[in-house]
Design a protein around this motif. Sequence first.
Motif, PDB file in Angstrom:
ATOM      1  N   UNK A  14       9.390  12.287   1.066  1.00 16.45           N
ATOM      2  CA  UNK A  14      10.423  12.775   0.581  1.00 16.45           C
ATOM      3  C   UNK A  14      11.616  12.402   1.057  1.00 16.45           C
ATOM      4  N   UNK A  15      12.576  11.399   0.462  1.00 16.35           N
ATOM      5  CA  UNK A  15      13.674  10.866   0.723  1.00 16.35           C
ATOM      6  C   UNK A  15      14.662  11.929   1.282  1.00 16.35           C
ATOM      7  N   UNK A  16      14.630  13.188   0.921  1.00 15.86           N
ATOM      8  CA  UNK A  16      15.611  14.023   1.281  1.00 15.86           C
ATOM      9  C   UNK A  16      15.203  14.792   2.584  1.00 15.86           C
ATOM     10  N   UNK A  17      13.925  14.611   2.828  1.00 15.23           N
ATOM     11  CA  UNK A  17      13.378  15.045   4.016  1.00 15.23           C
ATOM     12  C   UNK A  17      12.300  14.085   5.053  1.00 15.23           C
ATOM     13  N   UNK A  18      13.015  13.324   5.508  1.00 16.38           N
ATOM     14  CA  UNK A  18      11.852  11.930   5.955  1.00 16.38           C
ATOM     15  C   UNK A  18      11.413  12.761   7.172  1.00 16.38           C
ATOM     16  N   UNK A  19      10.168  12.289   7.666  1.00 17.36           N
ATOM     17  CA  UNK A  19       9.755  12.816   9.013  1.00 17.36           C
ATOM     18  C   UNK A  19      10.307  12.317  10.195  1.00 17.36           C
ATOM     19  N   UNK A  20      10.659  13.364  10.876  1.00 21.08           N
ATOM     20  CA  UNK A  20      11.233  13.073  12.171  1.00 21.08           C
ATOM     21  C   UNK A  20      10.447  13.984  13.396  1.00 21.08           C
ATOM     22  N   UNK A  21      10.755  14.039  14.467  1.00 13.39           N
ATOM     23  CA  UNK A  21       9.935  14.892  15.324  1.00 13.39           C
ATOM     24  C   UNK A  21      10.252  16.415  15.098  1.00 13.39           C
ATOM     25  N   UNK A  56       1.277   4.354  10.769  1.00 10.47           N
ATOM     26  CA  UNK A  56       1.597   3.709   9.410  1.00 10.47           C
ATOM     27  C   UNK A  56       1.990   4.994   8.503  1.00 10.47           C
ATOM     28  N   UNK A  57       0.985   6.100   8.491  1.00 10.18           N
ATOM     29  CA  UNK A  57       1.094   7.335   7.716  1.00 10.18           C
ATOM     30  C   UNK A  57       2.472   7.911   8.166  1.00 10.18           C
ATOM     31  N   UNK A  58       2.932   8.095   9.562  1.00  5.26           N
ATOM     32  CA  UNK A  58       4.213   8.471   9.757  1.00  5.26           C
ATOM     33  C   UNK A  58       5.185   7.776   9.333  1.00  5.26           C
ATOM     34  N   UNK A  59       4.920   6.416   9.389  1.00  2.00           N
ATOM     35  CA  UNK A  59       6.133   5.623   8.879  1.00  2.00           C
ATOM     36  C   UNK A  59       6.407   5.750   7.453  1.00  2.00           C
ATOM     37  N   UNK A  60       5.361   5.870   6.872  1.00  2.00           N
ATOM     38  CA  UNK A  60       5.276   6.312   5.309  1.00  2.00           C
ATOM     39  C   UNK A  60       6.275   7.281   5.030  1.00  2.00           C
ATOM     40  N   UNK A  61       5.733   8.546   5.660  1.00  3.43           N
ATOM     41  CA  UNK A  61       6.430   9.823   5.632  1.00  3.43           C
ATOM     42  C   UNK A  61       8.169   9.746   6.144  1.00  3.43           C
ATOM     43  N   UNK A  62       8.335   8.562   6.894  1.00  2.00           N
ATOM     44  CA  UNK A  62       9.643   8.505   7.337  1.00  2.00           C
ATOM     45  C   UNK A  62      10.539   7.827   6.469  1.00  2.00           C
ATOM     46  N   UNK A  63       9.946   6.784   5.937  1.00  4.41           N
ATOM     47  CA  UNK A  63      10.803   5.792   5.075  1.00  4.41           C
ATOM     48  C   UNK A  63      10.105   5.281   3.730  1.00  4.41           C
ATOM     49  N   UNK A  64       8.939   5.839   3.132  1.00  8.31           N
ATOM     50  CA  UNK A  64       8.355   5.502   2.180  1.00  8.31           C
ATOM     51  C   UNK A  64       7.930   4.172   1.922  1.00  8.31           C
ATOM     52  N   UNK A  65       8.087   3.587   0.728  1.00  7.80           N
ATOM     53  CA  UNK A  65       7.507   2.074   0.704  1.00  7.80           C
ATOM     54  C   UNK A  65       7.743   1.086   1.846  1.00  7.80           C
ATOM     55  N   UNK A  66       8.811   1.444   2.411  1.00  3.70           N
ATOM     56  CA  UNK A  66       9.230   0.403   3.389  1.00  3.70           C
ATOM     57  C   UNK A  66       8.275   0.030   4.550  1.00  3.70           C
ATOM     58  N   UNK A  67       7.189   1.082   4.435  1.00  3.39           N
ATOM     59  CA  UNK A  67       6.130   0.641   5.588  1.00  3.39           C
ATOM     60  C   UNK A  67       5.412  -0.736   5.382  1.00  3.39           C
ATOM     61  N   UNK A  68       5.533  -1.138   3.906  1.00  2.00           N
ATOM     62  CA  UNK A  68       4.834  -2.409   3.839  1.00  2.00           C
ATOM     63  C   UNK A  68       5.536  -3.529   4.584  1.00  2.00           C
ATOM     64  N   UNK A  69       6.976  -3.355   4.892  1.00  2.00           N
ATOM     65  CA  UNK A  69       7.393  -4.490   5.900  1.00  2.00           C
ATOM     66  C   UNK A  69       6.975  -4.453   7.302  1.00  2.00           C
ATOM     67  N   UNK A  70       6.521  -3.234   7.683  1.00  2.00           N
ATOM     68  CA  UNK A  70       6.092  -3.167   8.988  1.00  2.00           C
ATOM     69  C   UNK A  70       4.669  -3.999   8.973  1.00  2.00           C
ATOM     70  N   UNK A  71       3.799  -3.641   8.004  1.00  5.36           N
ATOM     71  CA  UNK A  71       2.729  -4.320   7.936  1.00  5.36           C
ATOM     72  C   UNK A  71       2.827  -5.774   7.649  1.00  5.36           C
TER      73      UNK A  71
END
Lengths: 492, 457
Positions: A14-21, A56-71
């Motif tokens: 959710x772009x309005x509420x990205x995952x943080x601690x 990777x799931x954490x990263x997806x929840x934090x920034x969506x599709x940008x997880x592909x750049x980490x991979x």
Amino acid sequence: MFDFESFFRQFLYDPKSPLLFNNGFFVFFFAVFMSAYYLLRNNFPARKYLFCFFSLYFFYKASGIFVVFVILSAIVDYFLSNAIYRQKNKRKKKWLLICSIVFNLGLLVYFKYTNFFIATCNEILQTHFNPLNILLPVGISFYTFENLSYTIDVYRGQFVPVRKFTDYLLFLSFFPKLVMGPIVRASDFIPQINKPFEISENDFAKGFYLIVSGLFKKLIISDFITQNFVDYIFDDPSRYTGLECLFAVYGYAVVIYCDFSGYSDVAIGIAKWLGFTIPVNFKSPYQSKNITEFWRRWHISLSTWLRDYLYIPFGGNRKGVVRTYINLMLTMLLGGLWHGASWNFIAWGGLHGLALAFHKIWKQKTEKLFRTVHNTFFINALSVLVTFHFVCFCWIFFKAADFTIAGDMIHQIFHDFDLSVFGAFFNNYKPVLGLMLLAYLLHSIPDDFADKITGKLKKLPLVYYIGIFLMFVLLYGFFKSSEPVMPIYLRF
Amino acid sequence: MNANRRVLLFVVYATIIYLIASVVAAALDWRWMPARRINLISDITQHYRVEESTENDSLSNSDTTSLLPIAIPLKDKVSNFNLYHKAHFITNFNVDTNSVALERFIKKIYELKNGIKTKIRIAYFGDSMIEGDLLTQTLRKLLQQMFGGYGVGFVPITSQVAQFRTTVTDNYSGGWQEENFKTDGVKDHLYLSGHVFHGDGDWVQMKDQTVKDTTAILLKNLLCGYVSHPVNIMVNNSSLAIHPDKIFNCIPLDKSKSTSIKLSVADPALPVYGISFESESGIVLDNYSFRGITGIEFSRIDSSFLSAINAENPYDLIIFQYGVNLLFRPYDKKFNWYANALMPVIKKIKTCFPESDFLLVSTADRAFRYGGQYQSAIGIDSLVKVQALLAYESGSSFYNQFETMGGTNSIVEWAAKNPSWANKDYVHPNFRGAEILGQYFFQAILTDYEKYVRNKK
């Protein structure tokens, strides 16, 4: 009423509420992860896959599709680093390294600096290029530096690249540090991946202390002072008196420290609980007696990275006095730019570079002169005060949106300073000032205090830990629902 | 001993206890705010609504013995109060939306546009929203470009934002004694700006930065109060004897191509208000900003003084923009008391400036943090309505700035833009936002003007 649709939506980005601690979702995320990790603790490959998946799931929840750049960058750097290692031809080795640097920096520059270059180009050359609609992938500044240090270390022959891709992916995506650091070195981290999951009582207590104190710094101190004071003064200093502006700078010094070090502490604490040791990132930096010491205490994982992968490759201090200073300045200017794509950050880095150079010269010239007076309390206190104020002065450029605002801030502090409004100022901002004072008091606690606390903590039964944690959560609730502190006019 | 089990137990137990507490709190619909903000399942059970949080309503002003009921009044068949909702539109509540709202003012600018050399004065009153000439500098520039005229208009001797106002460079000595709306026991009349200054060997140097035409003749007039004896002042280092014997005086200091002027005052008996930079004819727009006020403060200026100002510098349009300072508590919703307090002020101003059109501008959006999230003040709709009612009942025109900037939560969107249009106090549009508001305002005036042109044909 239970809402199924909302429930399932929680699992998506959710772009309005990205995952943080501090998201409620993280509590569940961590509980599920921890349980599974514990169950699989003795099955190293399964444990690793689990860790990669959750990261990777954490990263997806934090920034969506940008997880592909980490991979993607993990894949590219994994193959390049192995190719560099195997390649015996020095020239080809170098070309492979250049490929890695161009790829990693290319991604970072494209996402972080394209619009900055367009704006600069428009300004200087009077061109009219439209800015591109580019969003910055979360954490890219951090994992780019980790990728770079990895391939450079392999190239230098200081590190044998990992043979298993998952080892590298886990090093890069390790969720506690992915979003805001610290910047972890492969040589510190990778040897820990395939070790048994063992932690001592002391680690447990230290991890707990770091997590709770880190959350306290970030969620309570930093957020409250930012929202209720610092943000609106820095948005338009011309509306406020010099006194308010000065305190906003002191406030921001607290905020940036609590924000950054708080996040690092939580990351280090969580890592500790999972059996990983990440080196300390902040060591009470405002207690520094000079600017060189400040950079040994502030964001240590960055300053050492800059030293090892910029300053030393530039030539460090091996190429004569003039080059030493040029290298120092270049390193700090680039270090400034790393923090954000604007001239303000470059100016911030430049000021620190000048100060580091000045301190180098000062030390050489005055070492003999001050040999006898160096360690008196007065000199130490004065040095801390001067260093702190210089750092604060630089924060003005770091926080202000542009040079005009930075200039307004400095103008108000030096030309519109009026102590007579202190009473009204104090009355209005009591809660903010109280938290600032608390933050400075906490900061002035000696470095070994945490060890003493954890020494005592580790003897406590588990129920006390749970009690302390829940009390902290409640305190967070109080601050989250507190009435906002409104700005007031002190003069008409 | 390996403490990894301890980590697991801590995480599992803490999560279970936290979750149970959250479920119980949600099931019992526990409204205690700190608990609601940390409820683990709040995202999937309830959606926090601002309207629910009216527990602090008792904090709002209890003075609701209104003379002006907040019901939609139906004055006559040709007026429609609901027109106040309309964005980008100046209304005099006439159901015929093709009729002109600012009749006298628009007629005069039409004449000006068609070659009749006349001076048209606009007074723009406001709070911190227009401080530093924000909004008004854009409106002035656009009106002058379209209809003619130049000059920045009224400039006070000093102000809190003098160093940041880009339309005027203002340097002054440190000894000026200043009194204002917030000062008790002011002996002299306060001007429309809410200030009065006294100099004792003090000087001020101003440069109008809005005039780019180097051949333009710019008038520089001193605006000052009464003094019983003749006074010598220095203008651009030459002595000038003046005798301001009226309660309000407009004294020409200089008429030249120069855009700057230096004034020195040695006699503290002379109440000085400021200097006006204006052209012989065309649009003159004066910015009268005073931070933190609501407009009620003008009850401190008596009618005879206002009439004296009108005799010297008659206004053709008076714009009145306040309101944001009434929204200083997040849960206030009742503003009838404001209508009662402001109505006499509006009536007085209208009586003292009989030739002027009066345009009431609503508050812009402002937000508070409700449950951790910034949202428009819950009282903003009722405040805008009260302001519209004031315009309606006093026979004035109305411009809905709140709807024009985008309505509910627009200030939150403006602050989030990159680059931002508003500050993160969620009150003030910044210079970018103020420029947008100025352009919107000009467009609304232009719409009114075009109706006049159409009707004339």
